[in-house]
Design a protein around this motif. Structure first.
Motif, PDB file in Angstrom:
ATOM      1  N   GLU A  31       0.825  -1.216   0.000  1.00 24.23           N
ATOM      2  CA  GLU A  31       0.000   0.000   0.000  1.00 24.23           C
ATOM      3  C   GLU A  31       0.859   1.266   0.000  1.00 24.23           C
ATOM      4  OE1 GLU A  31      -2.547  -0.165   3.400  1.00 24.23           O
ATOM      5  OE2 GLU A  31      -3.222  -2.187   2.931  1.00 24.23           O
ATOM      6  N   VAL A  32       2.042   1.181   0.608  1.00 25.55           N
ATOM      7  CA  VAL A  32       2.950   2.320   0.741  1.00 25.55           C
ATOM      8  C   VAL A  32       4.230   1.999  -0.016  1.00 25.55           C
ATOM      9  CG1 VAL A  32       4.383   3.598   2.406  1.00 25.55           C
ATOM     10  CG2 VAL A  32       1.995   3.090   2.951  1.00 25.55           C
ATOM     11  N   ALA A  33       4.660   2.925  -0.876  1.00 25.47           N
ATOM     12  CA  ALA A  33       5.891   2.728  -1.639  1.00 25.47           C
ATOM     13  C   ALA A  33       7.115   3.177  -0.847  1.00 25.47           C
ATOM     14  CB  ALA A  33       5.827   3.491  -2.955  1.00 25.47           C
ATOM     15  N   ALA A  59       1.460   3.711  -2.894  1.00 27.18           N
ATOM     16  CA  ALA A  59       1.824   2.849  -4.026  1.00 27.18           C
ATOM     17  C   ALA A  59       1.427   3.463  -5.364  1.00 27.18           C
ATOM     18  CB  ALA A  59       1.179   1.471  -3.862  1.00 27.18           C
ATOM     19  N   ASP A  60       0.375   4.301  -5.373  1.00 26.91           N
ATOM     20  CA  ASP A  60      -0.060   4.935  -6.621  1.00 26.91           C
ATOM     21  C   ASP A  60       0.686   6.234  -6.919  1.00 26.91           C
ATOM     22  OD1 ASP A  60      -1.183   6.767  -4.854  1.00 26.91           O
ATOM     23  OD2 ASP A  60      -3.254   6.295  -5.369  1.00 26.91           O
TER      24      ASP A  60
END
Length: 110
Positions: A31-33, A59-60
């Motif tokens: 969910e988290v980059a 992530a987006d």
């Protein structure tokens, strides 16, 4: 000399440590980059700065600022509101919920 209850820069309190672990879990889940504790410093005005607790890239690719608080001072609330008006990030206030209230994290968006 530090004010009573204050930690040195880049040193996490217990709430920040718990939230760091939460972000690490979200990163592992995809969910988290990326995230960094006290990773950026934002200028609000001449000689006035705001260093948020966590800079977070989802992530987006969206960037968020996460501020963990046990309680809010007037100064801290004003700074995050001003920063939210000046910068193109999503600003979130994160508060740990008591176990008797179900635990987890309460989120306020600015």
């Amino acid at each position: 000399m530090y004010a009573l209850g204050r930690l040195k820069a880049r040193e996490m309190n217990k709430t920040e440590q718990a939230y760091h672990a939460h972000l690490a879990q979200r990163q592992h889940a995809g969910e988290v980059a990326w995230f960094e504790f006290e990773g950026i410093k934002l200028r609000l005005a001449d000689s006035t700065f705001y260093t948020p607790d966590f800079a977070v890239m989802l992530a987006d690719g969206r960037m968020q600022i996460h501020e963990t608080k046990g309680f809010w001072t007037d100064d801290a609330r004003v700074k995050i509101k001003v920063a939210a008006e000046l910068y193109p990030f999503e600003f979130l206030a994160i508060r740990k919920q008591a176990a008797k209230s179900g635990g987890g994290w309460e989120v306020e968006v600015f």
